[in-house]
Design an enzyme around this catalytic site. Sequence first.
Site, PDB file in Angstrom:
ATOM      1  N   SER A   1       3.419  -1.941  10.702  1.00  0.00           N
ATOM      2  CA  SER A   1       4.579  -1.793  10.806  1.00  0.00           C
ATOM      3  C   SER A   1       5.005  -3.560  10.275  1.00  0.00           C
ATOM      4  CB  SER A   1       5.049  -1.631  12.469  1.00  0.00           C
ATOM      5  OG  SER A   1       4.250  -0.698  11.923  1.00  0.00           O
TER       6      SER A   1
ATOM      7  N   GLU B   1      -7.291   4.791   8.093  1.00  0.00           N
ATOM      8  CA  GLU B   1      -6.515   6.139   7.076  1.00  0.00           C
ATOM      9  C   GLU B   1      -8.121   6.862   6.071  1.00  0.00           C
ATOM     10  OE1 GLU B   1      -3.604   5.465   5.053  1.00  0.00           O
ATOM     11  OE2 GLU B   1      -2.545   5.448   7.425  1.00  0.00           O
TER      12      GLU B   1
ATOM     13  N   GLU C   1      -5.403  -4.914  10.003  1.00  0.00           N
ATOM     14  CA  GLU C   1      -4.548  -4.171   9.856  1.00  0.00           C
ATOM     15  C   GLU C   1      -4.975  -2.680  11.960  1.00  0.00           C
ATOM     16  OE1 GLU C   1      -3.266  -3.124   6.924  1.00  0.00           O
ATOM     17  OE2 GLU C   1      -4.641  -1.791   7.067  1.00  0.00           O
TER      18      GLU C   1
ATOM     19  N   HIS D   1      -9.652   0.898   4.604  1.00  0.00           N
ATOM     20  CA  HIS D   1      -8.653   1.396   5.661  1.00  0.00           C
ATOM     21  C   HIS D   1      -8.729   1.818   6.525  1.00  0.00           C
ATOM     22  CE1 HIS D   1      -3.807   2.565   6.624  1.00  0.00           C
ATOM     23  NE2 HIS D   1      -4.241   1.161   5.769  1.00  0.00           N
TER      24      HIS D   1
ATOM     25  N   LYS E   1       0.096   3.905  -0.255  1.00  0.00           N
ATOM     26  CA  LYS E   1      -0.694   4.889   0.499  1.00  0.00           C
ATOM     27  C   LYS E   1      -0.475   6.743  -0.566  1.00  0.00           C
ATOM     28  CE  LYS E   1      -0.315   3.552   4.591  1.00  0.00           C
ATOM     29  NZ  LYS E   1       0.013   3.544   6.092  1.00  0.00           N
TER      30      LYS E   1
ATOM     31  N   GLY F   1       1.962   2.225  10.419  1.00  0.00           N
ATOM     32  CA  GLY F   1       2.890   3.564  10.511  1.00  0.00           C
ATOM     33  C   GLY F   1       3.466   4.048  12.075  1.00  0.00           C
TER      34      GLY F   1
ATOM     35  N   ASN G   1       0.703  -1.429   0.161  1.00  0.00           N
ATOM     36  CA  ASN G   1      -0.089   0.025   0.128  1.00  0.00           C
ATOM     37  C   ASN G   1       1.241   0.960   0.242  1.00  0.00           C
ATOM     38  OD1 ASN G   1      -2.366   2.020   0.473  1.00  0.00           O
ATOM     39  ND2 ASN G   1      -2.548   1.298   2.171  1.00  0.00           N
TER      40      ASN G   1
HETATM   41  P1  PGA Z   1       2.549   0.311   7.670  1.00  0.00           P
HETATM   42  O1  PGA Z   1       1.211   0.851   7.275  1.00  0.00           O
HETATM   43  O2  PGA Z   1       3.215  -0.785   6.965  1.00  0.00           O
HETATM   44  O3  PGA Z   1       3.327   1.474   7.003  1.00  0.00           O
HETATM   45  O4  PGA Z   1       2.125   0.231   8.703  1.00  0.00           O
HETATM   46  C1  PGA Z   1       0.686  -0.275   6.996  1.00  0.00           C
HETATM   47  C2  PGA Z   1      -1.421  -0.024   6.002  1.00  0.00           C
HETATM   48  O5  PGA Z   1      -1.609   1.076   6.531  1.00  0.00           O
HETATM   49  O6  PGA Z   1      -1.091  -0.814   5.312  1.00  0.00           O
END
Ligand code: PGA
Length: 257
Positions: A220, A104, A174, A102, A11, A180, A9
């Site tokens: 992460s 976000e 997740e 997601h 983003k 993140g 992803n």
């Molecule tokens: P990250 O994000 O690996 O940077 O923690 C994962 C995601 O949001 O899909």
Amino acid sequence: MRKKIVAGNWKMNTDLDGAKELASGVCGLLNREVQGGTSQVPEVVLFPPHVFLPPVVRICADHQGISAGAQNCHQEEKGAFTGEVSAGMLASLGVTHVLVGHSERRAYFGEDDQMLAKKVERALAHGLTPVFCCGEMLQEREAGNHFEVIKSQLGNGLFWLDEIQIRKTVIAYEPVWAIGTGVTASPDQAQEVHAFIRKLLADKYEAGVSANLSILYGGSCNAQNARELFSRQDVDGGLIGGASLKAEDFIKIIQSF
Ligand code: PGA
């Protein structure tokens, strides 16, 4: 047998040249993996920003086992929704998957379960595989409510599908506190929730559904911790954010089975 999947992803990152370079880099390294034949190579899906989907679709089309997905789609078929992108538009580009729910999107764009259920419906109607994301916030985990949160997200967003439709989906667990942040769920924590999700599937659908649906871990996940996470029985791969932005890092995660 459940499919192993590693998804990247991206983003809101990269520019046009960077997107092409990253997709080509991953494809090149993946080719070597496939030809080397030494490890089990999972299915790979890249989720670039919408505007870079056409070149990424083209680059992936020349390679086996890799395709392009979208980070979001609108819940309606078409119409006066300025700035939005529909599932049908994505499908017409050759996109194979779409992320739905997601954290976000839930947090910054107010996407609720009802809207997410519609997005899933739209995606499936156009032959896209929805990758349905669920996961609890830190305070929910600390209060011991994480199982309830996940049950409710999946129940409202996804489990209204029938037996045939649900088989065409992928679930990504997740935990929001891991996204993140550099704080990864431990392999035990991930396994515990994945097993719980599989049990929810088993309670709702016939046994084949629970046995065959891929459940990815995200938050992460990186080249250092992927192997241990992926070694757990119910973890079928990963949805990778930050560590998917460098081809060399991402390929190490792909090699982690
Ligand atoms: P990250 O994000 O690996 O940077 O923690 C994962 C995601 O949001 O899909």
